[in-house]
Write a protein that holds these residues in place. Structure first.
Motif, PDB file in Angstrom:
ATOM      1  N   TRP A  22       0.836  -1.205   0.000  1.00 36.61           N
ATOM      2  CA  TRP A  22       0.000   0.000   0.000  1.00 36.61           C
ATOM      3  C   TRP A  22       0.871   1.255   0.000  1.00 36.61           C
ATOM      4  O   TRP A  22       1.265   1.749   1.052  1.00 36.61           O
ATOM      5  N   PHE A  23       1.171   1.766  -1.207  1.00 36.16           N
ATOM      6  CA  PHE A  23       1.950   2.988  -1.378  1.00 36.16           C
ATOM      7  C   PHE A  23       1.177   3.875  -2.347  1.00 36.16           C
ATOM      8  O   PHE A  23       1.205   3.648  -3.567  1.00 36.16           O
ATOM      9  N   THR A  24       0.475   4.864  -1.821  1.00 32.91           N
ATOM     10  CA  THR A  24      -0.477   5.619  -2.630  1.00 32.91           C
ATOM     11  C   THR A  24      -0.374   7.120  -2.386  1.00 32.91           C
ATOM     12  O   THR A  24       0.157   7.567  -1.362  1.00 32.91           O
ATOM     13  N   ALA A  25      -0.926   7.887  -3.325  1.00 34.98           N
ATOM     14  CA  ALA A  25      -0.934   9.343  -3.208  1.00 34.98           C
ATOM     15  C   ALA A  25      -2.084   9.850  -2.357  1.00 34.98           C
ATOM     16  O   ALA A  25      -2.045  10.972  -1.861  1.00 34.98           O
ATOM     17  N   GLY A  26      -3.124   9.043  -2.190  1.00 38.00           N
ATOM     18  CA  GLY A  26      -4.279   9.429  -1.400  1.00 38.00           C
ATOM     19  C   GLY A  26      -4.733   8.282  -0.524  1.00 38.00           C
ATOM     20  O   GLY A  26      -4.502   7.107  -0.849  1.00 38.00           O
ATOM     21  N   GLN A  27      -5.348   8.598   0.607  1.00 37.71           N
ATOM     22  CA  GLN A  27      -5.781   7.587   1.562  1.00 37.71           C
ATOM     23  C   GLN A  27      -4.636   6.668   1.982  1.00 37.71           C
ATOM     24  O   GLN A  27      -4.839   5.475   2.253  1.00 37.71           O
ATOM     25  N   ALA A  28      -3.438   7.234   2.030  1.00 39.61           N
ATOM     26  CA  ALA A  28      -2.270   6.436   2.367  1.00 39.61           C
ATOM     27  C   ALA A  28      -2.349   5.867   3.767  1.00 39.61           C
ATOM     28  O   ALA A  28      -1.809   4.797   4.049  1.00 39.61           O
ATOM     29  N   GLY A  29      -3.030   6.569   4.675  1.00 40.12           N
ATOM     30  CA  GLY A  29      -3.090   6.138   6.061  1.00 40.12           C
ATOM     31  C   GLY A  29      -4.079   5.031   6.355  1.00 40.12           C
ATOM     32  O   GLY A  29      -4.193   4.602   7.507  1.00 40.12           O
ATOM     33  N   THR A  30      -4.789   4.536   5.350  1.00 36.34           N
ATOM     34  CA  THR A  30      -5.785   3.487   5.591  1.00 36.34           C
ATOM     35  C   THR A  30      -5.156   2.117   5.801  1.00 36.34           C
ATOM     36  O   THR A  30      -5.832   1.198   6.267  1.00 36.34           O
ATOM     37  N   GLY A  31      -3.872   1.974   5.441  1.00 31.39           N
ATOM     38  CA  GLY A  31      -3.222   0.674   5.597  1.00 31.39           C
ATOM     39  C   GLY A  31      -3.910  -0.422   4.813  1.00 31.39           C
ATOM     40  O   GLY A  31      -4.019  -1.560   5.278  1.00 31.39           O
ATOM     41  N   SER A  32      -4.345  -0.114   3.592  1.00 27.67           N
ATOM     42  CA  SER A  32      -5.126  -1.070   2.811  1.00 27.67           C
ATOM     43  C   SER A  32      -4.207  -2.053   2.085  1.00 27.67           C
ATOM     44  O   SER A  32      -4.139  -2.102   0.847  1.00 27.67           O
ATOM     45  N   LYS A  33      -3.532  -2.853   2.872  1.00 29.37           N
ATOM     46  CA  LYS A  33      -2.572  -3.824   2.362  1.00 29.37           C
ATOM     47  C   LYS A  33      -3.280  -5.129   2.001  1.00 29.37           C
ATOM     48  O   LYS A  33      -4.490  -5.257   2.175  1.00 29.37           O
ATOM     49  N   ALA A  34      -2.522  -6.095   1.521  1.00 27.21           N
ATOM     50  CA  ALA A  34      -3.112  -7.347   1.053  1.00 27.21           C
ATOM     51  C   ALA A  34      -3.108  -8.417   2.139  1.00 27.21           C
ATOM     52  O   ALA A  34      -2.174  -8.515   2.942  1.00 27.21           O
ATOM     53  N   VAL A  35      -4.174  -9.213   2.141  1.00 26.29           N
ATOM     54  CA  VAL A  35      -4.239 -10.438   2.937  1.00 26.29           C
ATOM     55  C   VAL A  35      -3.599 -11.552   2.124  1.00 26.29           C
ATOM     56  O   VAL A  35      -3.947 -11.749   0.956  1.00 26.29           O
ATOM     57  N   GLU A  36      -2.691 -12.284   2.731  1.00 24.07           N
ATOM     58  CA  GLU A  36      -2.049 -13.372   2.006  1.00 24.07           C
ATOM     59  C   GLU A  36      -2.140 -14.666   2.804  1.00 24.07           C
ATOM     60  O   GLU A  36      -1.770 -14.721   3.978  1.00 24.07           O
ATOM     61  N   ILE A  37      -2.678 -15.706   2.170  1.00 21.46           N
ATOM     62  CA  ILE A  37      -2.693 -17.058   2.724  1.00 21.46           C
ATOM     63  C   ILE A  37      -1.736 -17.871   1.853  1.00 21.46           C
ATOM     64  O   ILE A  37      -2.045 -18.194   0.704  1.00 21.46           O
ATOM     65  N   LYS A  38      -0.565 -18.183   2.399  1.00 21.31           N
ATOM     66  CA  LYS A  38       0.508 -18.758   1.587  1.00 21.31           C
ATOM     67  C   LYS A  38       0.356 -20.253   1.350  1.00 21.31           C
ATOM     68  O   LYS A  38       0.801 -20.771   0.325  1.00 21.31           O
ATOM     69  N   VAL A  39      -0.252 -20.945   2.289  1.00 25.50           N
ATOM     70  CA  VAL A  39      -0.431 -22.392   2.128  1.00 25.50           C
ATOM     71  C   VAL A  39      -1.916 -22.706   2.161  1.00 25.50           C
ATOM     72  O   VAL A  39      -2.699 -22.001   2.818  1.00 25.50           O
ATOM     73  N   PRO A  40      -2.355 -23.738   1.447  1.00 30.28           N
ATOM     74  CA  PRO A  40      -3.776 -24.084   1.455  1.00 30.28           C
ATOM     75  C   PRO A  40      -4.302 -24.246   2.884  1.00 30.28           C
ATOM     76  O   PRO A  40      -3.731 -24.973   3.694  1.00 30.28           O
ATOM     77  N   THR A  41      -5.392 -23.542   3.179  1.00 28.72           N
ATOM     78  CA  THR A  41      -5.916 -23.453   4.540  1.00 28.72           C
ATOM     79  C   THR A  41      -7.398 -23.807   4.561  1.00 28.72           C
ATOM     80  O   THR A  41      -8.163 -23.338   3.717  1.00 28.72           O
ATOM     81  N   LEU A  42      -7.779 -24.612   5.543  1.00 21.63           N
ATOM     82  CA  LEU A  42      -9.175 -25.030   5.662  1.00 21.63           C
ATOM     83  C   LEU A  42      -9.986 -23.965   6.397  1.00 21.63           C
ATOM     84  O   LEU A  42      -9.610 -23.502   7.472  1.00 21.63           O
ATOM     85  N   VAL A  43     -11.123 -23.576   5.805  1.00 23.35           N
ATOM     86  CA  VAL A  43     -12.076 -22.676   6.441  1.00 23.35           C
ATOM     87  C   VAL A  43     -13.371 -23.463   6.646  1.00 23.35           C
ATOM     88  O   VAL A  43     -13.934 -23.978   5.673  1.00 23.35           O
ATOM     89  N   PRO A  44     -13.860 -23.589   7.887  1.00 21.93           N
ATOM     90  CA  PRO A  44     -15.101 -24.343   8.123  1.00 21.93           C
ATOM     91  C   PRO A  44     -16.266 -23.801   7.310  1.00 21.93           C
ATOM     92  O   PRO A  44     -16.369 -22.596   7.052  1.00 21.93           O
ATOM     93  N   ALA A  45     -17.149 -24.683   6.917  1.00 19.71           N
ATOM     94  CA  ALA A  45     -18.260 -24.318   6.038  1.00 19.71           C
ATOM     95  C   ALA A  45     -19.185 -23.279   6.651  1.00 19.71           C
ATOM     96  O   ALA A  45     -19.797 -22.479   5.930  1.00 19.71           O
ATOM     97  N   HIS A  46     -19.281 -23.245   7.984  1.00 16.15           N
ATOM     98  CA  HIS A  46     -20.203 -22.289   8.612  1.00 16.15           C
ATOM     99  C   HIS A  46     -19.671 -20.852   8.558  1.00 16.15           C
ATOM    100  O   HIS A  46     -20.402 -19.927   8.897  1.00 16.15           O
ATOM    101  N   ARG A  47     -18.433 -20.668   8.126  1.00 14.61           N
ATOM    102  CA  ARG A  47     -17.893 -19.308   7.985  1.00 14.61           C
ATOM    103  C   ARG A  47     -18.072 -18.780   6.565  1.00 14.61           C
ATOM    104  O   ARG A  47     -17.330 -17.913   6.104  1.00 14.61           O
TER     105      ARG A  47
END
Length: 422
Positions: free
Chosen positions: A207-232
């Motif tokens: 997140w390197f931007t000219a506007g709204q730089a302070g929002t910290g809108s960075k990326a979520v990264e899941i590097k290895v295959p991860t199980l998420v329960p179906a109810h989520r």
């Protein structure tokens, strides 16, 4: 051809007494007290620290603690987890006030607060997972369903990267958009959300931007295959319905509002505040500022110039119009939900059009003010240039993109299939 709700009827909505400005929770603080705290935080902390927030490229721990202590993350959280169950009208009040001081920090609070509402529409067990042991947990999100979720016996397996998760540094969970394969409930490919706890993902700092730089809108990264329960899981279709899974346990009509009917106000509210903040800053300086006038006009008070007077009036009118649109729409949605009435396609698309148009008006309001600032206003220490950059950045958000949203509304009005987010 289709039509939007009758504007004469819509204009009768009493936004000052909208259902969303009242909490059904006996222990909830009065909205007036919440607003007083928002004004104190905006003026006393956010504005003085706005440049530091921009330089840090994230909402600070200190600001987040102030938001939490003030109860802003509980504003739309279900009561059974300690929330206040206020509606979108109160939400706009609070977030736009914070935006006057620092749009980036307001944006972080906005997403953290509105996701408490969205989580309240998830299945009950998903809510327990997030809030059962930590009712203060907040959620960041990346909505674009760019990654496929693989169905397995116990849920879904995902891996990948999701961009622009605002306020990720202060969040304990992530809401990620995915593509689901056909299943017994939905026999075609479909999109939706999955909820993933902090220990299962990392932050990719891009997140390197000219506007709204302070929002910290960075990326979520899941590097290895991860199980998420179906109810989520929550599909976009469920979130867009008048009866999402969470409505079975959270019976307040607030949780029966289709998410695109009102949720985009979380993007509009900070820019409403930014526009008002720009007007405030300019008025505070214009009364005493004297022009240098290297060629002509030197020694005159800035407030005495006709173009300055006209642009200030124009900026004020535009932000007033933007607020009226948003407050009318959210009040109407709240009233329909309270009455148990369906929020139809006409209303949904009208609201989406107003989201984009209100953001456009607020941006133009800031631009009108910025045009009057002169060379002094370009200094990084001056608030108006930051509000100008932040406001123009917000108006470029894909959900507020005027060409995309207006063409969708135009298609609907012309009796064509509306293509877009509604």
């Amino acid at each position: 051809m289709n039509d939007f709700p009758n504007p004469t009827q819509a204009s009768r909505v009493d936004t000052a007494d909208a259902p969303g400005r009242h909490s059904p929770v006996a222990s909830a603080p009065e909205l007036s007290k919440l607003m007083e705290r928002a004004m104190e935080i905006s003026e006393g902390f956010l504005r003085p620290h706005a440049q530091q927030t921009e330089e840090a490229r994230r909402v600070s721990d200190e600001a987040t603690a102030l938001f939490r202590e003030a109860g802003f993350f509980r504003l739309m959280q279900p009561a059974r987890f300690g929330g206040y169950e206020y509606g979108f009208s109160a939400f706009v009040d609070i977030i736009s006030e914070l935006g006057r001081g620092c749009p980036s920090s307001a944006w972080g609070c906005s997403l953290g607060s509105v996701h408490q509402w969205l989580l309240g529409t998830f299945p009950a067990q998903a809510q327990e997972d997030v809030w059962g042991t930590n009712p203060d947990a907040i959620v960041c999100g990346s909505y674009a369903p760019t990654v496929k979720a693989e169905r397995v016996q116990d849920g879904y397996v995902v891996a990948g990267r999701w961009h622009w998760a605002s306020n990720i540094d202060n969040s304990q969970w992530a809401l990620i958009g995915v593509q689901f394969a056909p299943d017994d409930e939905t026999p075609v490919p479909h999109a939706g959300f999955l909820l993933v706890p902090r220990e299962q993902w990392t932050i990719h700092d891009d997140w390197f931007t000219a506007g709204q730089a302070g929002t910290g809108s960075k990326a979520v990264e899941i590097k290895v295959p991860t199980l998420v329960p179906a109810h989520r899981k929550l599909t976009f279709a469920q979130a867009s319905s008048n009866l999402p899974p969470g409505a079975a346990v959270n019976t307040n009509p607030l949780y029966r509002i289709p998410f695109l009917s009102a949720l985009p106000v979380c993007l509009v509210s900070p820019i409403l505040g930014a526009a008002q903040g720009a007007i405030d800053a300019f008025l505070a300086a214009a009364g005493s500022r004297v022009t240098r006038g290297a060629v002509a006009g030197g020694g005159s008070r800035l407030a005495e110039f006709f173009p300055v007077q006209s642009r200030v009036a124009e900026a004020s009118a535009m932000i007033d119009a933007a607020r009226l649109l948003i407050y009318r729409d959210v009040a109407e949605v709240e009233r329909l939900a309270l009455a148990g009435q369906e929020i139809d396609v006409d209303t949904r698309i009208r609201n989406r059009l107003d989201h984009a148009f209100a953001a456009r008006l607020a941006r133009d309001s800031i631009n009108a003010i910025f045009d009057n600032t002169g060379g002094n206003g370009l200094a990084l220490s001056q608030p108006i240039q930051r509000l100008w950059r932040d406001g123009n950045a917000i108006a470029k958000h894909i959900s507020l993109n005027w060409d995309a949203v207006s063409s969708m509304a135009g298609q609907h009005l012309l009796g064509l299939e509306a293509k877009g987010q509604y």
